[in-house]
Design a protein around this motif. Structure first.
Motif, PDB file in Angstrom:
ATOM      1  N   UNK A 144       0.860  -1.179   0.000  1.00  0.00           N
ATOM      2  CA  UNK A 144       0.000   0.000   0.000  1.00  0.00           C
ATOM      3  C   UNK A 144       0.896   1.229   0.000  1.00  0.00           C
ATOM      4  N   UNK A 145       0.792   2.024  -1.036  1.00  0.00           N
ATOM      5  CA  UNK A 145       1.657   3.207  -1.135  1.00  0.00           C
ATOM      6  C   UNK A 145       0.796   4.443  -1.391  1.00  0.00           C
ATOM      7  N   UNK A 146       0.731   5.311  -0.397  1.00  0.00           N
ATOM      8  CA  UNK A 146      -0.107   6.516  -0.498  1.00  0.00           C
ATOM      9  C   UNK A 146       0.668   7.675  -1.126  1.00  0.00           C
ATOM     10  N   UNK A 147       1.958   7.475  -1.344  1.00  0.00           N
ATOM     11  CA  UNK A 147       2.785   8.587  -1.790  1.00  0.00           C
ATOM     12  C   UNK A 147       2.958   8.650  -3.306  1.00  0.00           C
ATOM     13  N   UNK A 148       3.122   7.492  -3.934  1.00  0.00           N
ATOM     14  CA  UNK A 148       3.408   7.487  -5.377  1.00  0.00           C
ATOM     15  C   UNK A 148       2.331   8.217  -6.181  1.00  0.00           C
ATOM     16  N   UNK A 149       1.074   7.903  -5.896  1.00  0.00           N
ATOM     17  CA  UNK A 149      -0.066   8.575  -6.526  1.00  0.00           C
ATOM     18  C   UNK A 149      -1.323   8.088  -5.818  1.00  0.00           C
ATOM     19  N   UNK A 150      -2.443   8.700  -6.122  1.00  0.00           N
ATOM     20  CA  UNK A 150      -3.692   8.371  -5.418  1.00  0.00           C
ATOM     21  C   UNK A 150      -4.031   6.897  -5.467  1.00  0.00           C
ATOM     22  N   UNK A 151      -3.740   6.277  -6.605  1.00  0.00           N
ATOM     23  CA  UNK A 151      -4.115   4.874  -6.768  1.00  0.00           C
ATOM     24  C   UNK A 151      -3.061   3.914  -6.236  1.00  0.00           C
ATOM     25  N   UNK A 152      -1.877   4.442  -5.897  1.00  0.00           N
ATOM     26  CA  UNK A 152      -0.814   3.587  -5.359  1.00  0.00           C
ATOM     27  C   UNK A 152      -0.106   2.753  -6.407  1.00  0.00           C
ATOM     28  N   UNK A 153      -0.091   3.236  -7.658  1.00  0.00           N
ATOM     29  CA  UNK A 153       0.482   2.469  -8.773  1.00  0.00           C
ATOM     30  C   UNK A 153       1.983   2.745  -8.907  1.00  0.00           C
ATOM     31  N   UNK A 154       2.776   1.696  -9.037  1.00  0.00           N
ATOM     32  CA  UNK A 154       4.212   1.880  -9.263  1.00  0.00           C
ATOM     33  C   UNK A 154       4.657   1.534 -10.686  1.00  0.00           C
ATOM     34  N   UNK A 155       3.931   0.640 -11.348  1.00  0.00           N
ATOM     35  CA  UNK A 155       4.337   0.250 -12.706  1.00  0.00           C
ATOM     36  C   UNK A 155       5.081  -1.073 -12.696  1.00  0.00           C
ATOM     37  N   UNK A 156       4.859  -1.871 -13.735  1.00  0.00           N
ATOM     38  CA  UNK A 156       5.381  -3.240 -13.715  1.00  0.00           C
ATOM     39  C   UNK A 156       6.050  -3.672 -15.014  1.00  0.00           C
ATOM     40  N   UNK A 157       6.215  -2.773 -15.976  1.00  0.00           N
ATOM     41  CA  UNK A 157       6.758  -3.175 -17.280  1.00  0.00           C
ATOM     42  C   UNK A 157       8.188  -3.675 -17.227  1.00  0.00           C
ATOM     43  N   UNK A 158       8.989  -3.112 -16.342  1.00  0.00           N
ATOM     44  CA  UNK A 158      10.413  -3.458 -16.315  1.00  0.00           C
ATOM     45  C   UNK A 158      10.756  -4.436 -15.185  1.00  0.00           C
ATOM     46  N   UNK A 159      10.079  -4.283 -14.039  1.00  0.00           N
ATOM     47  CA  UNK A 159      10.518  -5.008 -12.836  1.00  0.00           C
ATOM     48  C   UNK A 159      10.536  -6.528 -13.037  1.00  0.00           C
ATOM     49  N   UNK A 160       9.709  -7.033 -13.928  1.00  0.00           N
ATOM     50  CA  UNK A 160       9.679  -8.478 -14.164  1.00  0.00           C
ATOM     51  C   UNK A 160      10.973  -9.021 -14.720  1.00  0.00           C
ATOM     52  N   UNK A 161      11.726  -8.176 -15.416  1.00  0.00           N
ATOM     53  CA  UNK A 161      13.000  -8.612 -16.008  1.00  0.00           C
ATOM     54  C   UNK A 161      14.173  -8.454 -15.043  1.00  0.00           C
TER      55      UNK A 161
END
Lengths: 743, 176
Positions: free
Chosen positions: A696-713
């Motif tokens: 749960x991340x209240x800081x990144x943005x309202x929805x708490x989204x960090x992004x996942x396109x790169x982290x999988x690699x």
């Protein structure tokens, strides 16, 4: 906001179009009177064109025009006009600008004909005489030319390494535990399945509609307008479907320039598609040589981190990545020295390729940490927990959230890590050595300003649009989910549109920042729409005069005031009472800078790998991978899982398969086809498990989204290399790891 | 320095040969006879995409290395980039646009349900290949499916989901 769709495993909304073949890609618009281009590429890496023999090609029936540097129409004079949103410092490559050749495979001529086959045949008849100069394409042989990168606009998103801290060399000398070495990986090419293509529709004098393969329709629009001196409004770029990109679509490729040039000059519709060989004649992941020297005290606590990197760039641009910054972001150490340099070579400029810099830099980091753990006689997970931090030491800022410990725990459990015998070469299956290894991954959570528009019509449908892209990333689906929840509507009534430069502004889609950036924009547009709905309600219904936005629930397609005395109103009634029977709102989604700036924001992962290594032949099989991801809110576990699976396949590929092999005598890649540029096939991929750790991340943005396109690699290649060490006792530092490294 | 010409042509000094004449041919595609005018050098793939506007069949490599152009000819899967249109007269050609009798073919639905694609570019080829593979009747296990689907590259890395989708259809067929 009620979350009925966000977080749910919903099937891709663009799925039906893709499985039925109705999804159209850039080369699939069969407009009338289409002319076909075909490119001729240089066969030297450095020098000058002395003569291009076109006579025979021009005689072929159906050839309409042949362009070279000698006859092509002039374009913008200033180098700045060629700089796209992802241009590194330097002077962008301009196709057929003059007779200079700056890399092997550079486009030097284009045939335009009435059929594809004629253009291809005529292109094969063109011969070229060169004055070839010596070319340097071998990074390792040109280290003496390594220098600091030039700074430019790109340095904002890709900051240089932080200043040295303490005395890393001295601390390394004094450390009882030392590890490190030299790590090299060669060039890799993105090779999306869809080749680069542009179909230019010549609508009117100086007015174009362009179907382009791009990760940013506005980027293409801006480039074309600036280069060809057209008005923005007269250049419409469409890219509703993109057949994979992985970073290759972040910059306009030369087929765009050439097809637009021909269309404007010949005043007709033109299509130019690159062939698979030509997919190796532009940007790529740069060859990189890295050295690490890490030292730890007797307990295993890191005392010194030294990480230096030299990467290749072209002679005309300084392409940079964040390669060496990662180590001290995840591992605290009192003494740190990080160096990053570039060596210019006679090659095309490198460009971002999935997890640029991160996949490159984290490989040595995670292997060196594994070596230290081994020396300390500690379990690799325990060693990482001993050197764990909740603060990014390179900036001194805390992480906005970091559930990496939970990633270790859940992935280890799923993998069965507790049963590991720490001794290398201790596990076997028949004549195969079995190895278990692990590694950590990290990728920064970024966000960039993006606009979106939400339009509600009287038929109860909501259309939300932004000029962003979906190249398999799931943007169509997750944005529709966000909008449906924001407006309290059924997903069936919500459509998200993208890939059109006429839509509200979106930057290029990459760096894993699209979900956060565009998601915030969609929320902003929906909030704007709610305000307009209330305003309309107030103007048509006296009861609503004193009702505030906060006193209304937007659910089931209705305004439902908390005060039950005030009657709910359906959105459709309000839209029907509005001009054009619709209500629309266009808004910008801004990053919450004040909140964000106090923190480092990143997604993390823990990867556990099992390999089987054939003792006689050195063949490696990755039998199992478990990846636990902490990346804030997961909008759609189904499409997100696919993204991570894709990253894991890329990790296997990077570890064991892919490399563009250069013949340095002529500066040309040798394996420019999908048979010899090895990527995994179906039979190479075995059990892959993905775990999304709640974060749960209240800081990144309202929805708490960090992004996942790169982290999988990120982290997958070192996890495999560490597993190979555990299986064989051999520490292979270069990529890809080959059979002969293990025999 | 004079470099090698780009294409080694033994008849270097001669004029280019006249192009072979265009031919009217009839292709039976997705149950319909379609007449097109092509030169003999036009591949089936380019005929489908360019002449018949059946762009569901994809061009990934034009070399028979990626499988994106897979179509069914008389029920058998082939790479349409490796055959010429003029060689396919009299055959029954089925492309992604024609695999469903009505609505969606179970393989298409399974691909959606298992999220067996991302960018979607290799997908029509994967689906045609999967249907052709099951027709061949050699796939008995998950491992067989993996092996027999290895002619279809997916750069997005959807392989495990592709196998899940195919196994679901295969098992449903087996239970019929």
């Amino acid at each position: 906001m009620q979350q009925k769709y966000i977080g749910k495993a919903i099937s891709r909304v663009d799925g039906p179009a893709k499985v039925t073949g109705t999804a159209k890609y850039a080369a699939e618009y069969n407009v009338p009177d289409l002319h076909y281009g075909y490119v001729v590429n240089s066969t030297i890496a450095n020098g000058e064109i002395e003569k291009i023999n076109l006579t025979k090609a021009a005689m072929v029936d159906g050839v309409v025009k042949i362009y070279t540097h000698e006859n092509r129409p002039s374009t913008a004079w200033l180098s700045l006009n060629y700089a796209d949103m992802d241009a590194p410092p330097g002077k962008p490559f301009v196709p057929m600008h003059n007779n200079k050749v700056v890399y092997n495979g550079q486009p030097i001529a284009m045939v335009v004909a009435k059929s594809f086959e004629v253009a291809r045949y005529a292109a094969s008849l063109i011969t070229v005489e060169y004055k070839a100069d010596k070319s340097d394409t071998d990074l390792v042989a040109n280290l003496q030319n390594a220098r600091d990168p030039k700074k430019g606009l790109a340095s904002f998103l890709k900051p240089p390494p932080p200043k040295p801290k303490g005395n890393a060399a001295k601390a390394y000398e004094a450390a009882p535990l030392k590890a490190g070495g030299s790590f090299y990986h060669g060039v890799e090419h993105h090779n999306p399945m869809e080749p680069f293509a542009t179909t230019v529709v010549y609508e009117d004098k100086d007015k174009l509609k362009i179907y382009d393969k791009t990760q940013g329709s506005v980027n293409t629009q801006m480039y074309v307008a600036n280069v060809f001196g057209l008005k923005f409004k007269d250049v419409r770029v469409l890219s509703p479907f993109v057949g994979g990109a992985f970073g290759s679509g972040l910059r306009p490729q030369y087929q765009l320039f050439l097809s637009v040039m021909a269309a404007l000059d010949m005043q007709c519709n033109v299509r130019l598609t690159l062939n698979r060989h030509q997919m190796f004649t532009f940007g790529h992941r740069p060859a990189t040589l890295q050295n690490t020297f890490y030292g730890a005290d007797a307990d295993g606590k890191l005392q010194s981190i030294q990480h230096e990197s030299v990467a290749e760039t072209s002679t005309y641009e300084d392409y940079t990545e964040i390669v060496v910054n990662w180590a001290n972001m995840i591992y605290p150490s009192p003494n740190v020295n990080l160096q990053y340099k570039l060596a210019p070579l006679n090659m095309a400029s490198p460009m971002d390729m999935r997890a640029p810099g991160g996949a490159t830099g984290m490989h040595p980091v995670e292997i060196t940490i594994d070596e230290l753990a081994h020396q300390a006689g500690m379990d690799p997970v325990e060693f990482r927990l001993l050197n764990y931090t909740d603060e990014d030491e390179t900036t001194g800022k805390p992480y906005s959230s970091k559930e990496l410990k939970e990633c270790f725990k859940q992935a280890a459990e799923k993998f069965g890590w507790a049963k590991r015998n720490p001794q290398p070469r201790s596990m076997r299956r028949g004549h195969k050595l079995v190895g278990w290894g692990m590694a950590t991954g990290i990728w920064e959570a970024m966000q960039v300003p993006t606009r979106a528009e939400a339009i509600l019509t009287a038929d109860g449908k909501l259309t939300v649009r932004s000029a962003t892209a979906d190249f398999g990333t799931g943007t169509y689906t997750v944005m529709a989910q966000i909008a449906a929840d924001a407006m309290g509507m059924s997903l069936d009534n919500v459509t998200f549109e993208l890939g059109d430069s006429d839509m509200p502004f979106a930057p290029i889609s990459g760096g894993s920042f699209t979900a956060a950036s565009c998601g915030t924009a969609v929320q902003a547009a929906c909030l704007g729409l709610k305000k307009k709905l209330l305003k309309k309600a107030q103007s048509t219904n006296a009861e609503y005069k004193s009702v505030n936005l906060d006193d209304i629930a937007f659910v089931d397609g209705q305004l439902q005031p908390t005060n039950s005395a005030v009657k709910p109103i359906a959105y459709t009634d309000l839209a029907a009472a509005s001009k054009n029977k619709q209500i629309a709102s266009k808004n910008m989604g801004w990053p919450q800078m004040m909140k964000q700036r106090k923190y480092t924001r990143a997604a993390h992962s823990a990867i556990f790998a099992e390999v089987e290594v054939d003792e006689d032949f050195g063949v490696v099989k990755v039998t199992r991978l478990v990846s636990a991801i902490a990346a804030g809110k997961i909008l759609n576990p189904k499409t997100a899982r696919s993204q991570i699976l894709g990253g894991m396949v890329w990790g296997i590929s990077k570890a064991l398969r892919e490399e563009s092999v250069m013949d340095h005598r002529i500066g040309r890649f040798m394996n420019t086809n999908l048979g010899e540029y090895h990527t995994p096939v179906n039979a190479d991929i075995h059990q892959l498990d993905v775990i999304f750790v709640e974060e749960d991340d209240q800081i990144v943005n309202d929805l708490g989204i960090k992004g996942i396109g790169e982290i999988g690699l990120v982290g997958v290649p070192p996890a495999i290399a560490n597993a190979i060490f555990h299986a064989t006792g051999k520490r292979v530092r270069n990529l890809p790891i080959k059979l002969n490294d293990l025999m | 320095m004079k470099s090698e010409p780009q294409v080694i042509n033994n008849e270097h000094d001669k004029l280019p040969a006249a192009l072979a004449p265009e031919l009217d041919i009839v292709l039976r595609v997705n149950g319909h006879d379609r007449t097109i005018t092509v030169r003999p050098w036009v591949t089936l793939l380019d005929a489908l995409r360019g002449r018949l506007d059946l762009t569901g069949t994809k061009k990934g490599c034009d070399h028979g290395q990626c499988g994106a152009c897979t179509v069914l000819v008389n029920g058998k899967r082939i790479n349409s980039c490796l055959t010429l249109a003029v060689m396919q007269t009299g055959n029954d050609i089925t492309t992604i646009e024609g695999i469903a009798q009505d609505g969606m073919h179970p393989m298409q639905q399974a691909f959606i349900d298992h999220d067996a694609f991302q960018c979607g570019y290799c997908t029509p080829g994967q689906i045609c290949s999967a249907i052709g593979m099951l027709n061949e009747g050699h796939a008995h296990t998950r491992g067989d499916v993996q092996e027999l689907m290895s002619g279809n590259l997916c750069r997005c890395g959807a392989y495990t989901n592709i196998v899940d989708a195919i196994m679901e259809v295969k098992e449903a067929q087996g239970n019929e």
